[in-house]
Design an enzyme around this catalytic site. Structure first.
Site, PDB file in Angstrom:
ATOM      1  N   ASP A   1     -20.499 -47.899  -4.541  1.00  0.00           N
ATOM      2  CA  ASP A   1     -19.039 -48.599  -4.333  1.00  0.00           C
ATOM      3  C   ASP A   1     -19.432 -49.990  -5.132  1.00  0.00           C
ATOM      4  OD1 ASP A   1     -16.786 -49.932  -2.935  1.00  0.00           O
ATOM      5  OD2 ASP A   1     -16.734 -48.035  -1.990  1.00  0.00           O
TER       6      ASP A   1
ATOM      7  N   HIS B   1     -14.566 -54.185  -1.056  1.00  0.00           N
ATOM      8  CA  HIS B   1     -14.314 -52.798  -1.087  1.00  0.00           C
ATOM      9  C   HIS B   1     -15.397 -52.038  -0.351  1.00  0.00           C
ATOM     10  CE1 HIS B   1     -13.431 -48.580  -2.070  1.00  0.00           C
ATOM     11  NE2 HIS B   1     -12.363 -49.012  -1.918  1.00  0.00           N
TER      12      HIS B   1
ATOM     13  N   SER C   1     -10.033 -44.246   0.472  1.00  0.00           N
ATOM     14  CA  SER C   1     -11.143 -45.077   0.460  1.00  0.00           C
ATOM     15  C   SER C   1     -11.548 -45.447   1.926  1.00  0.00           C
ATOM     16  CB  SER C   1     -11.134 -46.699  -0.157  1.00  0.00           C
ATOM     17  OG  SER C   1     -11.195 -46.314  -1.483  1.00  0.00           O
TER      18      SER C   1
END
Length: 408
Positions: free
Chosen positions: A163, A194, A354
């Site tokens: 990620d 994120h 996600s």
């Protein structure tokens, strides 16, 4: 904060050749990287033949100087070789069309893809919203406010978060997060947020499904949540070797590891083959289905059948309106307005597939910690444990929602 370039329904088209390998285009809506290619070798090519091919490419490249259009800067040639298990050998590089044509005619080459941009999959942000996902994972019915779980679950298991990186110093990780490898820039930190949010859902002390799991940051996306398909595959290769005992593949080490990829792009056979090699090595991988409200068969690595593809649900057990769907989806998990970690000891509330995928990755680590067998078969175990809860999951899509088997 976003994921993926919109994974528009794209069918990879063979541009050439009659006698040589196919050169695949990702279609007009994919964001390609100029002059960058991923060259995939035939499955039966030996390591010796692969090395000989690399030497041939280097010699051929050195005899014909290539420059980027409108620039005096030379092209890079071959940049990175991939070898994932015994099944996936490939390399990435910067070449002109004439060189790529020559490479495509080499007997050992299976196919060639243009390298494309890949992005993270969170799509919305809302502050100070209470999270409900954990309670849903630990309960058979919606509407609860308590997470029921075994507090030893996840211990002894390692989760690789492919990620934007992880804020490894965030208090919610309790010292269980560490930095692995960076394939996108020179900043060993999560400057996007994120990846930290994803890691928090996998294994945070407060926000995580598996509260005892160890977390490893594999950075393949930059501060904007963007990266390249080839860079993502580099991260996958590194994580696979680490999960398999530092490159010495052992089923025992691999079976104690899980991976999460809350990212994706247009369908890529190279990305799918790399994901399959990880599954073949005995490693459980959860991936986001994508946020385009379309069939996930058009996105990678979500379209690879050997890994666990996750769609997103809302608090009322409906399909989240943004979530991809389709026959390639294995399971639903909470993905709308999920609260988790934010770099700097903060919290953030995000939505997207996600956010759904790390619930499944965390559940995989949780179950391995309780003695369930790891590897790709763990996705079947998760589906068997799931509840038939999702309303209107989408055409041809499972209605199964994850459940940790708490008995509540």
């Amino acid at each position: 904060m976003g994921f993926i370039t919109k994974a528009i329904p794209i069918v990879l088209a063979a541009l050439s050749t009659v006698d040589g390998a196919k050169i695949l285009e990702a279609g007009p809506h994919a964001e390609t990287i100029p002059n960058k290619y991923i060259v995939v070798m035939k499955q039966d090519v030996s390591h010796e033949a692969f090395n000989a091919h690399a030497t041939w490419v280097g010699n051929n490249f050195s005899r014909r100087p290539m420059r980027r259009g409108g620039s005096f800067k030379p092209m890079a040639g071959m940049q990175h070789k991939f070898s994932l298990g015994g099944t996936f050998k490939a390399y990435t590089g910067e070449f002109d069309e004439a060189m790529i044509k020559d490479i495509s005619n080499h007997d050992d080459v299976d196919f060639i893809e243009r390298d494309t941009v890949v992005k993270a999959t969170a799509i919305t942000q809302q502050d100070n919203v209470p999270s409900w996902g954990l309670a849903r994972v630990g309960s058979k019915e919606a509407g609860g406010s308590t997470y029921y779980y075994d507090d030893t679950a996840g211990k002894g298991v390692t989760a690789y978060i492919i990620d934007t990186g992880i804020d490894i110093h965030h208090g919610d990780f309790g010292g269980r997060a560490k930095w692995g490898k960076n394939f996108v820039d020179k900043m060993d930190e999560d400057c996007n947020g994120h990846g930290s949010h994803v890691a928090g859902t996998v294994g945070g002390t407060k926000f995580g499904v598996a509260k005892g799991v160890n977390l490893v940051a594999v950075k393949v996306l930059d501060c904007e949540g963007s990266g390249s398909n080839s860079g993502v595959i580099m991260g996958m290769e590194w994580a696979m070797k680490e999960a398999s005992g530092g490159g010495n593949s052992t089923a025992k080490a691999a079976g104690k590891s899980v991976m999460n990829m809350s990212l994706g792009g247009p369908r890529s056979e190279a990305s799918n083959k790399a994901a399959k090699a990880i599954a073949d090595a005995g490693i459980f991988m959860a991936v986001a289905a994508g946020n385009d409200n379309m069939d996930a068969q058009h996105s990678s690595p979500a379209s690879e059948p050997s890994i666990c593809t996750v769609a997103a649900s809302s608090e009322d057990d409906s399909k989240a309106d943004f979530s991809n769907y389709g026959a390639v989806v294995d399971i639903y998990a909470p993905g709308n307005e999920i609260t988790s970690v934010k770099p700097g000891n903060g919290t953030d509330t995000l939505s997207g597939t996600s956010m759904a995928s790390p619930h499944v990755c965390g559940l995989g680590a949780y179950l391995i910690g309780l003695g369930k067998e790891g590897g790709p078969g763990l996705c079947d175990t998760i589906k068997e444990m799931a509840t038939d809860a999702i309303k209107n999951p989408g055409e041809g899509t499972t209605g199964k929602l994850i459940y940790n088997g708490s008995g509540k």
